[in-house]
Design an enzyme around this catalytic site. Structure first.
Site, mmCIF file in Angstrom:
data_model
loop_
_atom_site.group_PDB
_atom_site.id
_atom_site.type_symbol
_atom_site.label_atom_id
_atom_site.label_comp_id
_atom_site.label_asym_id
_atom_site.label_seq_id
_atom_site.Cartn_x
_atom_site.Cartn_y
_atom_site.Cartn_z
ATOM 1 N N SER A 23 0.866 -1.165 0.000
ATOM 2 C CA SER A 23 0.000 0.000 0.000
ATOM 3 C C SER A 23 0.912 1.226 0.000
ATOM 4 O O SER A 23 1.726 1.393 0.900
ATOM 5 C CB SER A 23 -0.873 -0.016 1.256
ATOM 6 O OG SER A 23 -1.613 1.179 1.353
ATOM 7 N N LYS A 37 -1.004 -1.101 -4.525
ATOM 8 C CA LYS A 37 -2.214 -0.314 -4.219
ATOM 9 C C LYS A 37 -1.770 1.089 -3.896
ATOM 10 O O LYS A 37 -0.786 1.275 -3.177
ATOM 11 C CB LYS A 37 -2.943 -0.961 -3.046
ATOM 12 C CG LYS A 37 -3.704 -0.041 -2.099
ATOM 13 C CD LYS A 37 -4.442 -0.834 -1.038
ATOM 14 C CE LYS A 37 -4.573 -0.029 0.255
ATOM 15 N NZ LYS A 37 -5.216 -0.818 1.333
ATOM 16 N N LYS A 55 -2.979 5.039 -2.564
ATOM 17 C CA LYS A 55 -4.005 5.831 -1.910
ATOM 18 C C LYS A 55 -4.434 6.943 -2.852
ATOM 19 O O LYS A 55 -3.596 7.527 -3.563
ATOM 20 C CB LYS A 55 -3.448 6.440 -0.617
ATOM 21 C CG LYS A 55 -3.110 5.398 0.433
ATOM 22 C CD LYS A 55 -4.361 4.714 0.957
ATOM 23 C CE LYS A 55 -4.050 3.827 2.147
ATOM 24 N NZ LYS A 55 -5.274 3.205 2.703
ATOM 25 N N ASP A 72 -7.167 2.888 -3.173
ATOM 26 C CA ASP A 72 -7.895 2.913 -1.895
ATOM 27 C C ASP A 72 -8.223 4.360 -1.549
ATOM 28 O O ASP A 72 -7.328 5.188 -1.382
ATOM 29 C CB ASP A 72 -7.022 2.276 -0.799
ATOM 30 C CG ASP A 72 -7.748 2.148 0.544
ATOM 31 O OD1 ASP A 72 -8.924 2.567 0.638
ATOM 32 O OD2 ASP A 72 -7.132 1.627 1.495
ATOM 33 N N GLU A 80 -11.004 0.339 -3.556
ATOM 34 C CA GLU A 80 -11.256 0.052 -2.147
ATOM 35 C C GLU A 80 -11.941 1.220 -1.449
ATOM 36 O O GLU A 80 -11.493 2.355 -1.540
ATOM 37 C CB GLU A 80 -9.911 -0.279 -1.468
ATOM 38 C CG GLU A 80 -10.013 -0.704 -0.015
ATOM 39 C CD GLU A 80 -8.649 -1.100 0.572
ATOM 40 O OE1 GLU A 80 -7.701 -1.358 -0.210
ATOM 41 O OE2 GLU A 80 -8.531 -1.140 1.801
ATOM 42 N N ASP A 85 -13.514 -2.051 3.039
ATOM 43 C CA ASP A 85 -12.604 -2.117 4.180
ATOM 44 C C ASP A 85 -13.377 -1.586 5.392
ATOM 45 O O ASP A 85 -14.015 -2.358 6.137
ATOM 46 C CB ASP A 85 -11.339 -1.278 3.846
ATOM 47 C CG ASP A 85 -10.357 -1.096 4.986
ATOM 48 O OD1 ASP A 85 -10.676 -1.425 6.146
ATOM 49 O OD2 ASP A 85 -9.236 -0.597 4.758
ATOM 50 N N LYS A 126 -9.403 -7.037 8.191
ATOM 51 C CA LYS A 126 -8.375 -6.581 9.132
ATOM 52 C C LYS A 126 -8.717 -7.133 10.507
ATOM 53 O O LYS A 126 -9.851 -6.973 10.979
ATOM 54 C CB LYS A 126 -8.327 -5.055 9.194
ATOM 55 C CG LYS A 126 -7.726 -4.396 7.961
ATOM 56 C CD LYS A 126 -7.656 -2.892 8.102
ATOM 57 C CE LYS A 126 -7.087 -2.275 6.828
ATOM 58 N NZ LYS A 126 -7.281 -0.816 6.791
ATOM 59 N N GLY A 139 -3.789 -3.981 6.173
ATOM 60 C CA GLY A 139 -2.786 -3.605 7.172
ATOM 61 C C GLY A 139 -3.119 -2.276 7.820
ATOM 62 O O GLY A 139 -3.909 -1.493 7.288
HETATM 63 O O1 OSB Z 1 -7.118 1.658 4.475
HETATM 64 O O2 OSB Z 1 -5.858 -0.020 4.272
HETATM 65 C C1 OSB Z 1 -6.081 1.087 4.760
HETATM 66 C C2 OSB Z 1 -3.053 2.251 6.772
HETATM 67 C C3 OSB Z 1 -3.672 2.889 7.819
HETATM 68 C C4 OSB Z 1 -5.032 2.971 7.825
HETATM 69 C C5 OSB Z 1 -5.791 2.407 6.811
HETATM 70 C C6 OSB Z 1 -5.171 1.742 5.771
HETATM 71 C C7 OSB Z 1 -3.774 1.694 5.749
HETATM 72 C C8 OSB Z 1 -3.029 1.094 4.664
HETATM 73 C C9 OSB Z 1 -1.637 0.629 4.996
HETATM 74 O O3 OSB Z 1 -3.414 1.024 3.524
HETATM 75 C C10 OSB Z 1 -1.496 -0.840 4.938
HETATM 76 C C11 OSB Z 1 -0.189 -1.263 5.531
HETATM 77 O O4 OSB Z 1 -0.119 -1.484 6.766
HETATM 78 O O5 OSB Z 1 0.771 -1.390 4.781
HETATM 79 MG MG MG Z 2 -8.232 0.461 3.124
#
Ligand code: OSB
Ligand code: MG
Length: 375
Positions: free
Chosen positions: A138, A164, A166, A191, A217, A242, A266, A294
């Protein structure tokens, strides 16, 4: 082997991220992490990591609320319930509404403890079926498109199977366009962390729909299952939920409404391994692919994520990646590493299967509390 929980130990540690992680809801530069130790009468112990973040922006929970709920409610309720197996913890904690990350930190510690007492790896104890998991990354919002392309290039060179990124309003189509023109056929997803609305942003989502993404996402607000269903009917790209899915009931509602075609699971968000297994089993039964999300975990949380990713149904690469992407030095040994083909081997050691570096945790500790479960 019956559990006899003697005490729950809480510690807060502070751990700076190697580089800031930015999403549509904010930027994280250092993690405050609640570590849970569940200690049995035998003296054996299990570890959990509460993934509640610093502020209430991903969901309602924070490190501080999780600390309060754990010390004041989770531990005392567990004491009264006198649970004898890890699978009883979820039901024992059901009277506490919400606060699933707080509950999951303790529940996970009890699962690790039980697996250690049973003398086997947690992933096998949970019912895992594969000894190697597929990994994606991510990538947070970057200052420039060039910086994003550099990150993507590096992660692909490391072998990760899925990228992925953001996105947020104003930083979306342009980013996907830049990556797709450079890497036309990689497995790519986005995401949004709930940054869009059905009424205002349908045209943007329609544009994203043109880039052969693996999934989009959580485009809309967590409670908007109905709007997600409407959006899913408008686009061919699968929607992955999510934030919207915190329980088996949510997964069922989303499936029955057609709100998504993929689910991100999660451990913290759904309240522990028992709820993970319920959602995962439902998903297998209904042909919904799932993957492990994560929350910028340190090693204990990462180890739990590896274990649950071995369950049936986890058929898509997760956001479970190498310790070194986040930390100069992790709190477990060895750190989590990823193979050249973008996989992590499930460990063979008992419980979470990694050694917890107690000395390092001690050095990073900024707060501690012990709740005794027997009088
Ligand atoms: O939406 O998946 C998410 C990190 C913090 C809060 C929400 C998210 C995330 C990530 C990071 O996408 C995932 C990771 O731990 O690598
Ligand atoms: Mg997410």
């Amino acid at each position: 082997m019956r559990l006899q929980l003697e005490r729950i130990e809480l510690r807060e540690i502070e751990l700076p991220l190697k580089s800031p992680f930015e999403t549509s809801f904010g930027r994280t530069t250092r993690r405050r992490i609640l570590i849970v130790r569940a200690v049995d009468k035998t003296g054996d112990c299990g570890y959990g990591e509460c993934v509640a973040p610093e502020g209430p922006f991903y969901n309602h929970e924070t490190v501080d609320t999780a600390w309060l709920i754990t010390a004041k409610y989770v531990a005392p309720i567990l004491a009264r319930a006198r649970v004898e197996t890890a699978s009883e913890v979820n039901a024992a904690l059901a009277p506490i509404r919400g606060n699933r990350m707080a509950k999951a930190g303790v529940e996970a510690a009890v699962w690790d403890l039980e697996a250690k007492l049973a003398g086997r790896p947690l992933w096998q104890h949970l019912g895992g079926i594969r000894d190697e998991i597929a990994c994606g990354v991510s990538i947070g919002l970057q200052e420039t498109v060039e910086a994003l392309i550099d990150k993507v290039t590096n992660e692909l060179e490391s072998g990760y199977q899925r990228i992925k990124i953001k996105i947020k309003p104003g930083k979306d189509v342009q980013l996907v366009e830049a990556i797709r023109s450079r890497f036309p056929s990689i497995t790519l997803s986005v995401d949004a962390n709930s940054a869009y609305s059905l009424n205002g942003d349908l045209s943007v989502v329609r544009q994203l729909d043109q880039y052969n993404l693996l999934m989009i996402e959580q485009p809309l607000a967590p409670g908007d299952l109905v709007d997600h269903a409407k959006l899913q009917r408008e686009i061919k790209t699968p929607i992955c939920l999510d934030e919207s899915i915190v329980s088996l009931a949510d997964a069922r509602h989303a499936f029955e409404l057609g709100s998504c075609r993929i689910i991100n699971i999660k451990l913290g968000r759904v309240g522990g391994h028992t709820e993970v297994r319920l959602i995962q089993a439902y998903a297998v039964e209904h042909g919904i692919p799932v993957w492990c999300g994560g929350m910028l975990e340190a090693g204990i949380g990462r180890a739990h994520n590896i274990a649950l990713s071995t369950l049936p149904g986890f058929t898509l690469p997760g956001d479970v990646s190498a310790s070194a992407r986040y930390w100069e030095e992790d709190i477990i040994e060895p750190p989590v590493t990823v193979s050249r083909k973008g996989t992590i081997k499930a460990p063979t050691g008992h419980g979470i299967g990694y050694e917890v570096n107690e000395a390092r945790i001690e050095a990073l500790t900024v707060r501690r509390e012990t709740v005794h479960l027997t009088s």
